[in-house]
Design a protein around this motif. Structure first.
Motif, PDB file in Angstrom:
ATOM      1  N   ILE A  59       0.940  -1.191   0.242  1.00  0.00           N
ATOM      2  CA  ILE A  59      -0.232   0.115  -0.352  1.00  0.00           C
ATOM      3  C   ILE A  59       1.311   1.250   0.114  1.00  0.00           C
ATOM      4  O   ILE A  59       1.355   1.182   1.078  1.00  0.00           O
ATOM      5  N   PRO A  60       0.636   2.351  -1.115  1.00  0.00           N
ATOM      6  CA  PRO A  60       1.476   3.248  -1.138  1.00  0.00           C
ATOM      7  C   PRO A  60       0.991   4.635   0.291  1.00  0.00           C
ATOM      8  O   PRO A  60      -0.051   4.766   0.736  1.00  0.00           O
TER       9      PRO A  60
ATOM     10  N   HIS B  67      -6.434   3.566   2.054  1.00  0.00           N
ATOM     11  CA  HIS B  67      -6.285   2.431   1.359  1.00  0.00           C
ATOM     12  C   HIS B  67      -6.962   1.488   2.616  1.00  0.00           C
ATOM     13  O   HIS B  67      -6.458   1.047   3.532  1.00  0.00           O
ATOM     14  N   GLN B  68      -8.382   0.825   2.069  1.00  0.00           N
ATOM     15  CA  GLN B  68      -8.355  -0.304   3.524  1.00  0.00           C
ATOM     16  C   GLN B  68      -7.841  -1.764   2.566  1.00  0.00           C
ATOM     17  O   GLN B  68      -7.379  -2.118   1.492  1.00  0.00           O
TER      18      GLN B  68
ATOM     19  N   HIS C 173     -11.520  -5.310  -1.038  1.00  0.00           N
ATOM     20  CA  HIS C 173     -12.460  -4.443  -1.956  1.00  0.00           C
ATOM     21  C   HIS C 173     -11.865  -2.736  -1.193  1.00  0.00           C
ATOM     22  O   HIS C 173     -12.491  -1.713  -1.165  1.00  0.00           O
ATOM     23  N   CYS C 174     -10.850  -2.349  -2.003  1.00  0.00           N
ATOM     24  CA  CYS C 174     -10.525  -1.544  -1.367  1.00  0.00           C
ATOM     25  C   CYS C 174     -10.466  -0.704  -2.361  1.00  0.00           C
ATOM     26  O   CYS C 174     -10.728  -0.861  -3.638  1.00  0.00           O
ATOM     27  N   ILE C 175     -11.126   0.747  -2.336  1.00  0.00           N
ATOM     28  CA  ILE C 175     -11.266   1.568  -3.468  1.00  0.00           C
ATOM     29  C   ILE C 175     -10.485   1.666  -4.500  1.00  0.00           C
ATOM     30  O   ILE C 175     -10.691   1.736  -5.654  1.00  0.00           O
ATOM     31  N   CYS C 176      -9.387   1.424  -4.616  1.00  0.00           N
ATOM     32  CA  CYS C 176      -8.564   1.726  -5.053  1.00  0.00           C
ATOM     33  C   CYS C 176      -8.458   0.148  -6.586  1.00  0.00           C
ATOM     34  O   CYS C 176      -8.056   0.717  -7.350  1.00  0.00           O
ATOM     35  N   GLY C 177      -8.754  -0.721  -5.556  1.00  0.00           N
ATOM     36  CA  GLY C 177      -9.418  -1.719  -6.857  1.00  0.00           C
ATOM     37  C   GLY C 177      -7.418  -2.380  -7.324  1.00  0.00           C
ATOM     38  O   GLY C 177      -7.304  -2.358  -8.119  1.00  0.00           O
ATOM     39  N   PRO C 178      -7.288  -2.472  -6.209  1.00  0.00           N
ATOM     40  CA  PRO C 178      -5.715  -3.069  -6.246  1.00  0.00           C
ATOM     41  C   PRO C 178      -5.589  -5.033  -7.067  1.00  0.00           C
ATOM     42  O   PRO C 178      -6.986  -5.442  -7.190  1.00  0.00           O
ATOM     43  N   THR C 179      -4.143  -5.075  -8.156  1.00  0.00           N
ATOM     44  CA  THR C 179      -4.188  -6.097  -8.387  1.00  0.00           C
ATOM     45  C   THR C 179      -3.536  -6.947  -7.690  1.00  0.00           C
ATOM     46  O   THR C 179      -2.383  -6.750  -7.132  1.00  0.00           O
ATOM     47  N   HIS C 180      -3.974  -8.202  -8.107  1.00  0.00           N
ATOM     48  CA  HIS C 180      -3.719  -9.427  -7.721  1.00  0.00           C
ATOM     49  C   HIS C 180      -2.833 -10.310  -7.854  1.00  0.00           C
ATOM     50  O   HIS C 180      -3.033 -10.352  -9.332  1.00  0.00           O
ATOM     51  N   ARG C 181      -1.449 -10.421  -7.345  1.00  0.00           N
ATOM     52  CA  ARG C 181      -0.785 -11.437  -8.312  1.00  0.00           C
ATOM     53  C   ARG C 181      -0.472 -12.332  -8.123  1.00  0.00           C
ATOM     54  O   ARG C 181       0.153 -12.301  -6.710  1.00  0.00           O
TER      55      ARG C 181
ATOM     56  N   HIS D 177      -3.053   0.923  -5.866  1.00  0.00           N
ATOM     57  CA  HIS D 177      -2.559   1.841  -6.609  1.00  0.00           C
ATOM     58  C   HIS D 177      -2.519   2.824  -6.191  1.00  0.00           C
ATOM     59  O   HIS D 177      -4.195   3.252  -5.833  1.00  0.00           O
ATOM     60  N   SER D 178      -1.698   3.471  -6.100  1.00  0.00           N
ATOM     61  CA  SER D 178      -1.295   4.911  -5.913  1.00  0.00           C
ATOM     62  C   SER D 178      -2.450   6.280  -6.850  1.00  0.00           C
ATOM     63  O   SER D 178      -1.541   5.649  -7.880  1.00  0.00           O
ATOM     64  N   LEU D 179      -2.414   7.097  -6.582  1.00  0.00           N
ATOM     65  CA  LEU D 179      -3.310   8.030  -7.625  1.00  0.00           C
ATOM     66  C   LEU D 179      -2.078   9.176  -8.031  1.00  0.00           C
ATOM     67  O   LEU D 179      -1.859  10.115  -8.896  1.00  0.00           O
ATOM     68  N   ASP D 180      -0.557   9.161  -7.453  1.00  0.00           N
ATOM     69  CA  ASP D 180       0.368   9.917  -8.144  1.00  0.00           C
ATOM     70  C   ASP D 180       1.116   8.388  -8.958  1.00  0.00           C
ATOM     71  O   ASP D 180       2.175   9.237  -9.474  1.00  0.00           O
TER      72      ASP D 180
END
Ligand SMILES: [Zn+2]
Length: 62
Positions: free
Chosen positions: A17-18, A25-26, A30-38, A53-56
């Motif tokens: 998490i940035p 971020h949670q 279900h975090c609102i940034c839509g995290p990518t799972h690898r 995903h950071s906004l910057d």
């Protein structure tokens, strides 16, 4: 720009998490940034690396 990340380890997944991002971020899928799972099976068991995903856009520098 601060360019640091927090790593939060759960039993079956690790969240990246940035820090100091513009949104809160949670540490779950279900975090609102839509995290990518690898998936990661390097340790012999399936784990998930969850990259938030950071906004910057700092993850573009990896
Ligand atoms: Zn997030």
């Amino acid at each position: 720009m601060l360019d640091t990340w927090s790593t939060i380890t759960h039993p079956k997944d690790t969240h990246h998490i940035p820090d100091h991002d513009l949104i809160d971020h949670q540490p779950d899928e279900h975090c609102i940034c839509g995290p990518t799972h690898r998936s990661d099976v390097s340790s012999g068991v399936l784990r998930w690396n969850v990259w938030h995903h950071s906004l910057d856009g700092r993850e573009d520098d990896e």
